[in-house]
Structure formats: structure tokens, C-alpha cells
Design a protein around this motif. Structure first.
Motif, short mmCIF file in Angstrom:
data_model
loop_
_atom_site.label_atom_id
_atom_site.label_comp_id
_atom_site.label_asym_id
_atom_site.label_seq_id
_atom_site.Cartn_x
_atom_site.Cartn_y
_atom_site.Cartn_z
N ASP A 36 -12.59 -10.83 6.78
CA ASP A 36 -11.33 -10.50 6.11
C ASP A 36 -11.38 -9.15 5.42
OD1 ASP A 36 -10.15 -12.82 6.94
OD2 ASP A 36 -10.60 -13.93 5.10
N LYS B 69 -4.12 -2.65 5.79
CA LYS B 69 -2.67 -2.64 5.89
C LYS B 69 -2.21 -1.21 6.11
CE LYS B 69 1.49 -3.66 3.29
NZ LYS B 69 2.02 -4.06 1.99
N SER C 135 -6.71 -1.79 1.78
CA SER C 135 -7.44 -3.02 2.03
C SER C 135 -6.55 -4.22 1.76
CB SER C 135 -8.67 -3.07 1.13
OG SER C 135 -9.31 -4.31 1.24
N LEU C 136 -6.57 -5.21 2.67
CA LEU C 136 -5.81 -6.44 2.43
C LEU C 136 -6.53 -7.36 1.44
CD1 LEU C 136 -4.39 -7.48 5.91
CD2 LEU C 136 -3.14 -6.77 3.90
N SER C 137 -7.85 -7.37 1.49
CA SER C 137 -8.60 -8.26 0.60
C SER C 137 -8.76 -7.69 -0.81
CB SER C 137 -9.96 -8.58 1.20
OG SER C 137 -10.70 -7.42 1.43
N PRO D 262 -6.38 -5.32 -2.93
CA PRO D 262 -5.17 -4.51 -3.08
C PRO D 262 -5.40 -3.30 -4.00
CG PRO D 262 -4.70 -6.82 -3.42
CD PRO D 262 -6.18 -6.70 -3.35
#
Length: 69
Positions: free
Chosen positions: A14, A19, A32-34, A36
Motif C-alpha cells: 500500500d 495519487k 502518497s495514498l498511505s 497524505p
């Protein structure tokens, strides 16, 4: 990308997900999605910068200028 903002190579997880954001200045930023608020950034020499020390409006985070119609 780690929580400290460092990008690294590893097995897919993950933390590897980014993004893509299309900014109003016609550039693309990757966050980063994990984690923010942490952005992928390169220095003027092409080296990775710590993502937690840069903001989305700094030029080191801008990639792939989009063509406007």
C-alpha cells in the motif's frame, strides 16, 4: 514511500501507491495514498527529496506539463 517522506524500492504494498493530482498550473503532482500530504519530489540534480519537507506548490514536485487545448 515511508512515513518520513523517503521513496524506496520494495515489494509492492500500500505504501507504493501514489495519487496523481492535476494542478491548476497545468502540471502533475504525485502524493502518497498511505501518508497524505507527502509528495514525490526531485532536486535540481535529479535526486529524490524528502516528501515531507516539500509542498505541492513547489516546482520540485511538478512533473509532466500538460498540454492545454
Amino acid at each position: 514511500m515511508s512515513g518520513e517522506g523517503l521513496a524506496y524500492g520494495a515489494h509492492f504494498s500500500d505504501e507504493c501507491l501514489l495519487k496523481e493530482n492535476l494542478e491548476e498550473n497545468h502540471y502533475t503532482t504525485y502524493s502518497s495514498l498511505s501518508h497524505p500530504g507527502i509528495y514525490l519530489a526531485l532536486s535540481h540534480k535529479g535526486e529524490l527529496r524528502k516528501g515531507n519537507s516539500v509542498g505541492r506548490h513547489q516546482s520540485c514536485t511538478h512533473f509532466l506539463p500538460r498540454r492545454t487545448p
